[in-house]
Design a protein around this motif. Structure first.
Motif, PDB file in Angstrom:
ATOM      1  N   UNK A 174       5.893   1.362   1.831  1.00  0.00           N
ATOM      2  CA  UNK A 174       6.587   0.250   2.492  1.00  0.00           C
ATOM      3  C   UNK A 174       6.622  -0.965   1.569  1.00  0.00           C
ATOM      4  N   UNK A 175       5.533  -1.189   0.865  1.00  0.00           N
ATOM      5  CA  UNK A 175       5.473  -2.315  -0.077  1.00  0.00           C
ATOM      6  C   UNK A 175       6.499  -2.150  -1.180  1.00  0.00           C
TER       7      UNK A 175
ATOM      8  N   UNK B 156      15.424 -13.558  -8.593  1.00  0.00           N
ATOM      9  CA  UNK B 156      15.183 -14.122  -7.269  1.00  0.00           C
ATOM     10  C   UNK B 156      14.275 -13.213  -6.451  1.00  0.00           C
ATOM     11  N   UNK B 157      13.274 -13.808  -5.813  1.00  0.00           N
ATOM     12  CA  UNK B 157      12.364 -13.068  -4.940  1.00  0.00           C
ATOM     13  C   UNK B 157      12.423 -13.682  -3.550  1.00  0.00           C
ATOM     14  N   UNK B 158      12.795 -12.865  -2.572  1.00  0.00           N
ATOM     15  CA  UNK B 158      12.951 -13.340  -1.199  1.00  0.00           C
ATOM     16  C   UNK B 158      11.614 -13.303  -0.461  1.00  0.00           C
ATOM     17  N   UNK B 159      11.619 -13.812   0.775  1.00  0.00           N
ATOM     18  CA  UNK B 159      10.408 -13.744   1.601  1.00  0.00           C
ATOM     19  C   UNK B 159       9.999 -12.299   1.846  1.00  0.00           C
ATOM     20  N   UNK B 160      11.015 -11.439   1.990  1.00  0.00           N
ATOM     21  CA  UNK B 160      10.739 -10.013   2.194  1.00  0.00           C
ATOM     22  C   UNK B 160      10.029  -9.422   0.987  1.00  0.00           C
ATOM     23  N   UNK B 161      10.443  -9.837  -0.206  1.00  0.00           N
ATOM     24  CA  UNK B 161       9.785  -9.368  -1.422  1.00  0.00           C
ATOM     25  C   UNK B 161       8.326  -9.801  -1.458  1.00  0.00           C
ATOM     26  N   UNK B 162       8.058 -11.036  -1.026  1.00  0.00           N
ATOM     27  CA  UNK B 162       6.677 -11.523  -1.006  1.00  0.00           C
ATOM     28  C   UNK B 162       5.834 -10.725  -0.014  1.00  0.00           C
ATOM     29  N   UNK B 163       6.445 -10.349   1.117  1.00  0.00           N
ATOM     30  CA  UNK B 163       5.738  -9.496   2.083  1.00  0.00           C
ATOM     31  C   UNK B 163       5.393  -8.159   1.426  1.00  0.00           C
TER      32      UNK B 163
ATOM     33  N   UNK C 275       2.485  -8.567  -0.905  1.00  0.00           N
ATOM     34  CA  UNK C 275       1.249  -8.709  -0.126  1.00  0.00           C
ATOM     35  C   UNK C 275       0.775  -7.358   0.403  1.00  0.00           C
ATOM     36  N   UNK C 276       1.722  -6.556   0.918  1.00  0.00           N
ATOM     37  CA  UNK C 276       1.367  -5.222   1.401  1.00  0.00           C
ATOM     38  C   UNK C 276       0.882  -4.332   0.263  1.00  0.00           C
TER      39      UNK C 276
END
Length: 286
Positions: A127-128, A264-271, A274-275
Motif C-alpha cells: 500500500x505504501x 512534486x510530492x502530494x499529501x497522499x505520497x507523504x502518507x 509514512x506507511x
C-alpha cells in the motif's frame, strides 16, 4: 544490518544517476554498457581467489548468469526510461513493488514464516508503494504525453524475477565472482546492441557516457553485492529482507526526487512514505 543499509543506499544511487543521465543528455544505453564493464571489473577485483574461466563454465549457476545478464541490461534500460518518462518515484515504486514476487517465492520454496504481523507489514508495504507513486492531476497532465503504463509493468515483472533469481542461484562462497559473471554477460549483450545501432543508425559511442556510466557501475555492483551478503545472514528471512530493502528504497527515492530534482510530492505520497516506515518496523520486529 549494515549490509542491508549499504544495499539500500547503493540502489537509491542508481535511480539518482538515471535522472542525471537525462539532465546531462547522456545516452542511456551507452552509459549502461560502461556501467556493466565497470561492475564486472569490480567483481573480479573483489574476488580474492584465482579466477579460472573453465571452472566458471562448470559451475551450477553459469547458465543462470547468462540469463540474468540479459535480464539485467533489458530491465536496466526499462528502469532508466521509466525514471525519465514517468518520474523517479514511479520508477522506484514499479521496481520495488515487485517485492511481492521474491516474498511469495521465499514463503513457498524456503518455507519462511508467515505470522499475522509479517502479513500486515507486507500488505502495508504494498500500500505504501502504491500511495507513494500516485501523481497529482497537474503532474499527470504534464507527463501524459511521455509516460506509458507498459514501462512500469515490465519493470515490475523484470525486477521481481531478477531479485528472486539472484537469491536462488547465488553461491554463498563466490558472490563477487557470480556478480561479475552476470555483469560480464550483460556487457557483452550491450556491446552487441551498440554495434548494431552504430551500423544501422550511424549512432557512435560518445566519451560523455563514461563518467556517469562508471559511477553507475560502482553503485550497481555495491547494490547487488551487499544485498546478497544481507541475504546470507543467518536468521534473516528473505521475505522480510526484500520487503525492508524495497520499501526503504521507495521512501528514500521519493524524498530525493523532492529535495534534489524538485519532483512534486502530494499529501497522499507523504502518507505512503509514512506507511513505508511503519511496514519496515512491523516486518523487522516480526
Amino acid at each position: 544490518m549494515i549490509y542491508l543499509a549499504l544495499s539500500i543506499l547503493a540502489s537509491t544511487g542508481i535511480f539518482i544517476l538515471f535522472k542525471l543521465f537525462k539532465k546531462y543528455n547522456i545516452d542511456t544505453l551507452q552509459a549502461i554498457v560502461v556501467n556493466y564493464i565497470t561492475a564486472c571489473a569490480a567483481g573480479f577485483l573483489h574476488y580474492n581467489q584465482n579466477i579460472n574461466l573453465n571452472s566458471i563454465k562448470n559451475t551450477t549457476w553459469f547458465y543462470a548468469a547468462i540469463g540474468l545478464g540479459f535480464l539485467f541490461i533489458a530491465i536496466f534500460n526499462v528502469m532508466a526510461l521509466t525514471a525519465q518518462r514517468n518520474g523517479l518515484s514511479v520508477a522506484s515504486v514499479a521496481s520495488k513493488m515487485s517485492v511481492i514476487i521474491p516474498v511469495i517465492f521465499g514463503i513457498w520454496v524456503y518455507n519462511e514464516g508467515v505470522g499475522a504481523q509479517k502479513i500486515i507489514g507486507i500488505i502495508l508495504a504494498l500500500l505504501a508503494v502504491y500511495l507513494s507513486s500516485i501523481k497529482s492531476s497537474r503532474l499527470k497532465a504534464q507527463q501524459k504525453e511521455k509516460a506509458t503504463i507498459w514501462l512500469p509493468i515490465i519493470l515490475f515483472l523484470g525486477s521481481g524475477t531478477i531479485d528472486t533469481s539472484i537469491n536462488y542461484f547465488a553461491p554463498d562462497d563466490s558472490i563477487p565472482l557470480f556478480s561479475a559473471t552476470i555483469f560480464g554477460f550483460a556487457f557483452i549483450i550491450g556491446c552487441a546492441v551498440l554495434l548494431y545501432k552504430s551500423v544501422k543508425f550511424k549512432k557512435y559511442f560518445s566519451p560523455r557516457s563514461i563518467p556517469l556510466g562508471f559511477a553507475l557501475g560502482l553503485v550497481n555492483y555495491a547494490s547487488i553485492f551487499f544485498l546478497l551478503k544481507a541475504l546470507r545472514i543467518e536468521g534473516l528471512e528473505s521475505s522480510a529482507l526484500f520487503t525492508i530493502n524495497n520499501v526503504a528504497i521507495v521512501a528514500i527515492s521519493t524524498l530525493v526526487g523532492l529535495l534534489v530534482f524538485g519532483e512534486k510530492i502530494s499529501k497522499t505520497n507523504w502518507v505512503g512514505i509514512s506507511l513505508a516506515l511503519v511496514s519496515i518496523v512491523l516486518v523487522t520486529l516480526a
